[in-house]
Design a protein around this motif. Structure first.
Motif, PDB file in Angstrom:
ATOM      1  N   GLY A 105      19.871 -46.871  57.511  1.00  0.00           N
ATOM      2  CA  GLY A 105      18.543 -46.442  57.890  1.00  0.00           C
ATOM      3  C   GLY A 105      18.532 -45.653  59.322  1.00  0.00           C
ATOM      4  O   GLY A 105      17.465 -45.206  59.681  1.00  0.00           O
ATOM      5  N   ARG A 106      19.703 -45.296  59.835  1.00  0.00           N
ATOM      6  CA  ARG A 106      19.635 -44.512  61.093  1.00  0.00           C
ATOM      7  C   ARG A 106      20.001 -43.041  60.763  1.00  0.00           C
ATOM      8  O   ARG A 106      21.303 -42.773  60.149  1.00  0.00           O
ATOM      9  CB  ARG A 106      20.758 -45.284  61.894  1.00  0.00           C
ATOM     10  N   GLY A 107      19.685 -42.093  61.502  1.00  0.00           N
ATOM     11  CA  GLY A 107      20.205 -41.017  61.378  1.00  0.00           C
ATOM     12  C   GLY A 107      20.757 -40.526  62.864  1.00  0.00           C
ATOM     13  O   GLY A 107      20.991 -41.295  63.753  1.00  0.00           O
ATOM     14  N   GLY A 108      21.364 -39.203  62.955  1.00  0.00           N
ATOM     15  CA  GLY A 108      21.670 -38.581  64.171  1.00  0.00           C
ATOM     16  C   GLY A 108      22.008 -37.217  64.115  1.00  0.00           C
ATOM     17  O   GLY A 108      21.583 -36.408  63.232  1.00  0.00           O
ATOM     18  N   THR A 109      22.563 -36.746  65.254  1.00  0.00           N
ATOM     19  CA  THR A 109      22.880 -35.281  65.363  1.00  0.00           C
ATOM     20  C   THR A 109      24.267 -35.195  65.402  1.00  0.00           C
ATOM     21  O   THR A 109      25.079 -35.938  66.291  1.00  0.00           O
ATOM     22  CB  THR A 109      22.176 -34.467  66.635  1.00  0.00           C
ATOM     23  N   ILE A 110      24.963 -34.163  64.814  1.00  0.00           N
ATOM     24  CA  ILE A 110      26.226 -34.205  64.579  1.00  0.00           C
ATOM     25  C   ILE A 110      26.664 -32.330  64.750  1.00  0.00           C
ATOM     26  O   ILE A 110      25.723 -31.627  64.576  1.00  0.00           O
ATOM     27  CB  ILE A 110      27.099 -34.696  63.615  1.00  0.00           C
TER      28      ILE A 110
END
Length: 82
Positions: A36-41
């Motif tokens: 349920g967690r997103g992020g930036t890569i």
């Protein structure tokens, strides 16, 4: 790009070009940041750009040969095949 479960999508990004990608997910999906967690890569483009593979594992292929061929053709078309 909206990549739903079961799909394969591409994003144009030139070979060796880089960019920042922010990923947002639904509650029950885990793409490496935790469920349920997103992020930036940071991503790098390749021959196909950036490929988003939401087909899941293991791949669920139809048992019917005609449906299976059509699905594989669809994936091939999405990735730039003919």
């Amino acid at each position: 790009i909206y990549a739903k479960l079961g799909s394969i999508e591409t994003l144009r990004l030139s070979n060796r070009a880089t960019g920042k990608l922010t990923i947002q997910v639904s509650r029950r999906v885990d793409v490496g940041f935790g469920t349920g967690r997103g992020g930036t890569i940071t991503v790098s483009g390749g021959a196909l750009g950036v490929v988003f593979d939401g087909r899941g594992r293991p791949l669920n292929l139809p048992t019917d040969p005609v449906r299976r061929r059509e699905l594989i053709k669809k994936w091939n078309w999405t990735l730039g095949g003919g």
